[in-house]
Design a protein around this motif. Structure first.
Motif, PDB file in Angstrom:
ATOM      1  N   MET A   1     -62.543  83.667  36.216  1.00 18.19           N
ATOM      2  CA  MET A   1     -61.623  82.573  36.054  1.00 18.19           C
ATOM      3  C   MET A   1     -61.183  82.493  34.599  1.00 18.19           C
ATOM      4  SD  MET A   1     -62.136  78.661  37.122  1.00 18.19           S
ATOM      5  CE  MET A   1     -62.193  77.523  35.806  1.00 18.19           C
ATOM      6  N   THR A   2     -59.869  82.475  34.371  1.00 16.98           N
ATOM      7  CA  THR A   2     -59.306  82.390  33.037  1.00 16.98           C
ATOM      8  C   THR A   2     -59.079  80.931  32.685  1.00 16.98           C
ATOM      9  OG1 THR A   2     -58.193  84.505  33.341  1.00 16.98           O
ATOM     10  CG2 THR A   2     -57.383  83.094  31.583  1.00 16.98           C
ATOM     11  N   ILE A   3     -59.520  80.560  31.489  1.00 15.33           N
ATOM     12  CA  ILE A   3     -59.311  79.195  31.019  1.00 15.33           C
ATOM     13  C   ILE A   3     -58.126  79.210  30.070  1.00 15.33           C
ATOM     14  CG2 ILE A   3     -60.298  77.270  29.741  1.00 15.33           C
ATOM     15  CD1 ILE A   3     -63.043  78.227  30.695  1.00 15.33           C
ATOM     16  N   ASN A   4     -57.086  78.481  30.445  1.00 13.49           N
ATOM     17  CA  ASN A   4     -55.905  78.403  29.603  1.00 13.49           C
ATOM     18  C   ASN A   4     -56.163  77.500  28.404  1.00 13.49           C
ATOM     19  OD1 ASN A   4     -54.483  80.066  31.317  1.00 13.49           O
ATOM     20  ND2 ASN A   4     -53.570  78.384  32.450  1.00 13.49           N
ATOM     21  N   SER A   5     -55.434  77.769  27.329  1.00 12.80           N
ATOM     22  CA  SER A   5     -55.535  76.967  26.113  1.00 12.80           C
ATOM     23  C   SER A   5     -54.286  76.114  25.969  1.00 12.80           C
ATOM     24  CB  SER A   5     -55.641  77.875  24.882  1.00 12.80           C
ATOM     25  OG  SER A   5     -56.777  78.674  24.944  1.00 12.80           O
ATOM     26  N   ARG A   6     -54.477  74.917  25.463  1.00 15.06           N
ATOM     27  CA  ARG A   6     -53.341  74.054  25.148  1.00 15.06           C
ATOM     28  C   ARG A   6     -52.935  74.345  23.707  1.00 15.06           C
ATOM     29  NH1 ARG A   6     -51.507  68.391  26.454  1.00 15.06           N
ATOM     30  NH2 ARG A   6     -50.444  67.772  24.562  1.00 15.06           N
ATOM     31  N   VAL A   7     -51.661  74.625  23.524  1.00  6.73           N
ATOM     32  CA  VAL A   7     -51.136  74.951  22.205  1.00  6.73           C
ATOM     33  C   VAL A   7     -49.924  74.070  21.940  1.00  6.73           C
ATOM     34  CG1 VAL A   7     -50.095  76.760  20.779  1.00  6.73           C
ATOM     35  CG2 VAL A   7     -51.945  77.339  22.344  1.00  6.73           C
ATOM     36  N   SER A   8     -49.840  73.573  20.717  1.00  4.92           N
ATOM     37  CA  SER A   8     -48.686  72.783  20.287  1.00  4.92           C
ATOM     38  C   SER A   8     -48.080  73.447  19.062  1.00  4.92           C
ATOM     39  CB  SER A   8     -49.104  71.358  19.923  1.00  4.92           C
ATOM     40  OG  SER A   8     -49.623  70.694  21.038  1.00  4.92           O
ATOM     41  N   ILE A   9     -46.769  73.590  19.076  1.00  4.46           N
ATOM     42  CA  ILE A   9     -46.042  74.089  17.908  1.00  4.46           C
ATOM     43  C   ILE A   9     -44.808  73.225  17.718  1.00  4.46           C
ATOM     44  CG2 ILE A   9     -46.836  76.489  18.091  1.00  4.46           C
ATOM     45  CD1 ILE A   9     -44.098  77.190  19.356  1.00  4.46           C
ATOM     46  N   GLU A  10     -44.268  73.275  16.523  1.00  8.60           N
ATOM     47  CA  GLU A  10     -42.956  72.677  16.276  1.00  8.60           C
ATOM     48  C   GLU A  10     -41.974  73.832  16.302  1.00  8.60           C
ATOM     49  OE1 GLU A  10     -40.497  71.085  12.545  1.00  8.60           O
ATOM     50  OE2 GLU A  10     -42.415  70.053  12.831  1.00  8.60           O
ATOM     51  N   LEU A  11     -41.124  73.867  17.300  1.00 12.16           N
ATOM     52  CA  LEU A  11     -40.184  74.967  17.487  1.00 12.16           C
ATOM     53  C   LEU A  11     -38.777  74.495  17.168  1.00 12.16           C
ATOM     54  CD1 LEU A  11     -39.546  77.849  18.401  1.00 12.16           C
ATOM     55  CD2 LEU A  11     -39.494  77.011  20.752  1.00 12.16           C
TER      56      LEU A  11
END
Length: 164
Positions: free
Chosen positions: A1-11
């Protein structure tokens, strides 16, 4: 099972939150998750420069940067150059100088030049050559790109002044 990561950027001035699989590159997140497709996928190995963007003002190859490593960063792509009406001076210089030709390398070239101009608004021809040295163009022979970069900086290029 792959655990996704939450990522935040200013694009390009806007906050973007996303869930990504481990190892997702910035390029894949831009193109496949956020639908910002001007950044091109060329070699996927960091050798052609087609995927060049700015991260916190630094020129980077988005195909080799895991997006998790830039969580919270400010990312600029060519789509963010002219958020209002009209073209950014760099885009206008590329258009006027026919520095785009097929267009595949154009977004990466523009972002490499923008990174240079942000740090050095009055670059020499040699500075421009060094700034785009990691970007491959198969159409222009680079002269029109170099001239467009100098024109965007307000510097009359040698080949443009000869034509006048």
């Amino acid at each position: 099972m792959t655990i996704n990561s939450r990522v935040s950027i200013e694009l390009n001035g806007r906050s973007q939150d996303m869930l990504v699989q481990p190892g997702t590159t910035l390029l894949n997140a831009l193109r496949d998750t956020l639908n910002y497709t001007a950044t091109k996928r060329g070699c996927d190995q960091g050798g052609c420069g087609a995927c060049t963007v700015l991260v916190d003002g630094q020129v980077v190859l988005s195909c080799i940067i895991p997006i998790e490593t830039i969580n919270g960063a400010r990312v600029e792509t060519v789509e963010g150059l002219a958020p209002g009406s009209g073209l950014h001076p760099l885009q206008q210089a590329f258009l006027d100088g026919f520095a785009t030709q097929c267009g595949f390398c154009t977004s990466g070239m523009m972002m490499a030049v923008k990174g240079l101009l942000d740090l050095n608004p009055a670059p020499s021809r040699e500075d421009v050559i060094e700034a785009i040295s990691g970007n491959v163009c198969r159409c222009t022979g680079y002269t029109s790109i170099i001239d467009a970069a100098l024109d965007a900086a307000g510097i009359q290029s040698a080949s443009s002044s000869k034509a006048a």
